[in-house]
Scaffold this motif. Structure first.
Motif, PDB file in Angstrom:
ATOM      1  N   ALA A 150       0.822  -1.214   0.000  1.00 27.62           N
ATOM      2  CA  ALA A 150       0.000   0.000   0.000  1.00 27.62           C
ATOM      3  C   ALA A 150       0.858   1.266   0.000  1.00 27.62           C
ATOM      4  CB  ALA A 150      -0.913   0.000   1.224  1.00 27.62           C
ATOM      5  N   LEU A 151       2.057   1.194   0.582  1.00 23.58           N
ATOM      6  CA  LEU A 151       2.905   2.390   0.746  1.00 23.58           C
ATOM      7  C   LEU A 151       4.315   2.096   0.214  1.00 23.58           C
ATOM      8  CD1 LEU A 151       1.885   3.038   4.473  1.00 23.58           C
ATOM      9  CD2 LEU A 151       1.052   4.316   2.505  1.00 23.58           C
ATOM     10  N   PRO A 152       4.500   2.167  -1.105  1.00 21.88           N
ATOM     11  CA  PRO A 152       5.794   1.755  -1.687  1.00 21.88           C
ATOM     12  C   PRO A 152       6.988   2.559  -1.153  1.00 21.88           C
ATOM     13  CG  PRO A 152       4.140   2.095  -3.390  1.00 21.88           C
ATOM     14  CD  PRO A 152       3.523   2.556  -2.113  1.00 21.88           C
ATOM     15  N   ASP A 153       6.760   3.771  -0.639  1.00 23.10           N
ATOM     16  CA  ASP A 153       7.903   4.562  -0.128  1.00 23.10           C
ATOM     17  C   ASP A 153       8.250   4.245   1.314  1.00 23.10           C
ATOM     18  OD1 ASP A 153       8.154   5.831  -2.515  1.00 23.10           O
ATOM     19  OD2 ASP A 153       6.865   7.519  -1.966  1.00 23.10           O
ATOM     20  N   LEU A 154       7.425   3.441   1.938  1.00 20.32           N
ATOM     21  CA  LEU A 154       7.643   3.155   3.362  1.00 20.32           C
ATOM     22  C   LEU A 154       8.918   2.332   3.564  1.00 20.32           C
ATOM     23  CD1 LEU A 154       6.301   3.168   6.275  1.00 20.32           C
ATOM     24  CD2 LEU A 154       5.452   0.886   5.678  1.00 20.32           C
ATOM     25  N   ILE A 155       9.767   2.792   4.478  1.00 15.35           N
ATOM     26  CA  ILE A 155      10.927   1.958   4.863  1.00 15.35           C
ATOM     27  C   ILE A 155      10.547   1.305   6.184  1.00 15.35           C
ATOM     28  CG2 ILE A 155      13.402   1.886   5.338  1.00 15.35           C
ATOM     29  CD1 ILE A 155      13.717   4.471   3.797  1.00 15.35           C
ATOM     30  N   LEU A 156      10.380   0.010   6.124  1.00 18.00           N
ATOM     31  CA  LEU A 156       9.844  -0.723   7.276  1.00 18.00           C
ATOM     32  C   LEU A 156      10.782  -1.871   7.614  1.00 18.00           C
ATOM     33  CD1 LEU A 156       7.565  -1.556   9.244  1.00 18.00           C
ATOM     34  CD2 LEU A 156       6.460  -2.727   7.336  1.00 18.00           C
ATOM     35  N   TRP A 157      11.256  -1.873   8.835  1.00 17.25           N
ATOM     36  CA  TRP A 157      12.085  -3.000   9.281  1.00 17.25           C
ATOM     37  C   TRP A 157      11.249  -3.866  10.212  1.00 17.25           C
ATOM     38  CZ3 TRP A 157      17.527  -0.803  11.033  1.00 17.25           C
ATOM     39  CH2 TRP A 157      18.109  -0.113   9.955  1.00 17.25           C
ATOM     40  N   THR A 158      11.421  -5.170  10.048  1.00 15.99           N
ATOM     41  CA  THR A 158      10.719  -6.071  10.967  1.00 15.99           C
ATOM     42  C   THR A 158      11.726  -6.673  11.925  1.00 15.99           C
ATOM     43  OG1 THR A 158      11.023  -7.801   9.353  1.00 15.99           O
ATOM     44  CG2 THR A 158       8.881  -6.717   9.361  1.00 15.99           C
ATOM     45  N   ASN A 159      11.281  -6.934  13.138  1.00 16.55           N
ATOM     46  CA  ASN A 159      12.165  -7.593  14.097  1.00 16.55           C
ATOM     47  C   ASN A 159      12.027  -9.093  13.888  1.00 16.55           C
ATOM     48  OD1 ASN A 159      13.781  -7.386  16.764  1.00 16.55           O
ATOM     49  ND2 ASN A 159      12.321  -9.027  17.063  1.00 16.55           N
ATOM     50  N   CYS A 160      12.981  -9.677  13.245  1.00 19.39           N
ATOM     51  CA  CYS A 160      12.902 -11.126  13.045  1.00 19.39           C
ATOM     52  C   CYS A 160      13.957 -11.804  13.900  1.00 19.39           C
ATOM     53  CB  CYS A 160      13.098 -11.477  11.572  1.00 19.39           C
ATOM     54  SG  CYS A 160      11.698 -10.998  10.581  1.00 19.39           S
ATOM     55  N   ALA A 161      14.318 -11.175  14.995  1.00 19.57           N
ATOM     56  CA  ALA A 161      15.433 -11.712  15.778  1.00 19.57           C
ATOM     57  C   ALA A 161      15.028 -12.031  17.210  1.00 19.57           C
ATOM     58  CB  ALA A 161      16.576 -10.696  15.775  1.00 19.57           C
ATOM     59  N   GLY A 162      13.713 -12.228  17.447  1.00 15.99           N
ATOM     60  CA  GLY A 162      13.246 -12.602  18.789  1.00 15.99           C
ATOM     61  C   GLY A 162      13.468 -11.485  19.799  1.00 15.99           C
ATOM     62  N   GLY A 163      13.463 -11.864  21.068  1.00 16.38           N
ATOM     63  CA  GLY A 163      13.691 -10.879  22.139  1.00 16.38           C
ATOM     64  C   GLY A 163      12.383 -10.409  22.747  1.00 16.38           C
ATOM     65  N   ASN A 164      12.485  -9.930  24.007  1.00 14.42           N
ATOM     66  CA  ASN A 164      11.273  -9.451  24.671  1.00 14.42           C
ATOM     67  C   ASN A 164      10.949  -8.029  24.201  1.00 14.42           C
ATOM     68  OD1 ASN A 164      13.067  -7.797  25.958  1.00 14.42           O
ATOM     69  ND2 ASN A 164      13.238  -9.118  27.765  1.00 14.42           N
TER      70      ASN A 164
END
Ligand code: HAM
Length: 437
Positions: free
Chosen positions: A365-379
């Motif tokens: 929906a938002l091609p300009d969005l820079i989005l990082w996902t946390n795929c490294a676990g942790g609380n």
């Protein structure tokens, strides 16, 4: 160039001396410069040509000149498995000319080409001088007269302006004249040097035998007085060369470009036949040339093509980037940011799986969005720390509560707003508005 911290242990293979890794924090500056270059050169009618890194050794010997430093001692040359001699390109003009001839681009045609990429010279590495370095080159084929030279210079001046470097770089010009003129001048200069041989340094004595005009750009302060009194190439130019040079200077003056005529500017490659120029800076120590070039009307024919006038330049990307980094404060606001707009905090395996899918919907929906996902676990706490460190403005959060309601929480990490819970469509609208701000 930012110094890279290297980890030295016995088992780690180190990079080769004079060849650098360019890390993401610096490569964003490269990308910013490359975008400017690409847009600007296209606007002036230049098309990009992509060329091999490896060429037959003979190409560089015939074009750059056997007696030049590059060919004598700086080329990475090796025999392949069949015993043929190849060389990693030390510059781009020769292989651009080779490609233009081979692809039938020159006969009765005009071509405006540019290229970018690594070049290789076995030099003594130091700040601004590397063994693998990057050039952006421009070559215009089929154009006589000084207008094209002036336009090339104006194009580079515009680039310095766009990159915020205009106050740091100045232009030097000279004319080397046609080969016959240069021959006559060389004889006079050699005779002068021989009369003064006792005052030459060892390097100049060596150059006197191999490539005497290179003595002119010696940096040895003890030689300056001697060179000051040496014959000057300007006095040997024929009327045509003189007029071309005067006309070029006139156009540049009209266009508001400041320049200095430097009679000692001779360039380190043999193919030049007229105007030569260098853009230099005082801010990079000894390696002051950031862009250099000139006219080389005989090279196409010397490499087997039909006689074709040619002129071009190459700029040293490593040096330009160093200059920009040195003035980073004034440029920082213009540089692209790698900071994400949002960082997805995903607590638990189910939230991670759901979050990846939602992240994709946001990206669609938002091609300009820079989005990082946390795929490294942790609380939550450690993930919030990562979100903060990433520089993101928003933390998007999916925990147990959000999962059960099919919602996403959004927290502004930079301003003190209360966090809000959204469904996906409302979140898209909220982020869309925030990206526009
Ligand atoms: P050049 O003067 O040898 O000319 O190189 C052009 C630019 O490349 C230099 O001004 C400098 O900024 C950069 N450069 C050269 N050597 C190094 C190095 N070892 N490390 C970092 N930067 C370096 C040419 O190569 C010609 N082909 C230019 C040209 C194009 N003339 C006509 N068309």
């Amino acid at each position: 160039m930012k110094t890279v911290k290297t980890v030295k242990t016995k088992n780690i293979i180190q990079r080769i001396k004079g060849m650098n890794d360019i890390l993401p924090d610096t490569s964003r500056v490269w990308q910013w410069v490359e975008c400017h270059i690409m847009r600007l050169f296209t606007a002036y009618g230049y098309g990009e040509i992509r060329l091999p890194l490896l060429e037959k050794t003979e190409l560089f010997k015939r074009s750059i000149g056997e007696a030049t430093d590059i060919v004598e001692k700086e080329m990475y040359t090796f025999l392949d498995r069949k015993g043929k001699s190849f060389t990693l390109r030390p510059e781009g003009t020769a292989n651009c000319v080779r490609a233009a001839i081979e692809n039938g681009m020159l006969y009765h045609q005009q071509q405006k080409l540019w290229y970018i990429g690594p070049m290789f010279r076995y030099e003594q590495p130091q700040e601004g001088r590397y063994r693998q370095f990057y050039q952006v080159g421009v070559e215009a084929f089929g154009f006589l007269g000084c207008c094209i030279e002036a336009e090339l210079i104006l194009m580079t001046a515009r680039l310095w302006h766009e990159l915020g470097l205009a106050s740091k770089i100045t232009l030097q010009l000279n004319s080397l004249g046609k080969p016959a003129v240069r021959e006559k001048y060389r004889d006079a200069f050699v005779a002068y040097c021989q009369e003064n041989i006792a005052n030459l340094d060892e390097d100049s004595k060596r150059r006197l035998k191999t490539n005497p005009l290179r003595i002119l750009d010696s940096k040895n302060p003890d030689l300056q007085a001697l060179l000051h009194n040496a014959p000057r190439i300007q006095d040997y130019l024929d009327d045509e060369d003189k007029q071309e040079f005067i006309d070029l200077c006139h156009i540049l003056t009209q266009a508001g470009i400041q320049f200095k005529i430097n009679p000692y500017l001779v360039r380190g490659l043999d193919y030049y036949t007229g105007t030569v120029f260098e853009w230099v800076t005082q801010d990079l120590g000894a390696q002051g040339a950031v862009c250099a070039g000139g006219r080389y009307d005989n090279l196409v024919e010397e490499l087997g093509g039909e006689p074709t006038p040619a002129v071009g330049f190459a700029m040293g990307m490593d040096r330009i980037i160093s200059l920009i980094l040195k003035s980073a404060e004034s440029n920082e606001s213009k540089l692209p940011s790698y900071h994400p707009h949002a960082f997805f905090i995903l607590a638990g395996e189910a939230a991670e799986q759901q979050g990846i899918i939602i992240a994709e919907q946001l990206r669609s929906a938002l091609p300009d969005l820079i989005l990082w996902t946390n795929c490294a676990g942790g609380n939550f706490k450690s993930q919030f720390k990562r979100a903060d460190k990433s520089g993101a403005r928003f933390a998007l959060i999916i925990g147990e509560d959000e999962l059960s309601k099919n919602m996403i929480t959004c927290k502004d990490l930079r301003e003190d707003h209360p966090q809000q819970m959204f469904n996906i469509s409302a979140l898209i609208e909220y982020l869309r508005r925030a990206l526009r701000e």
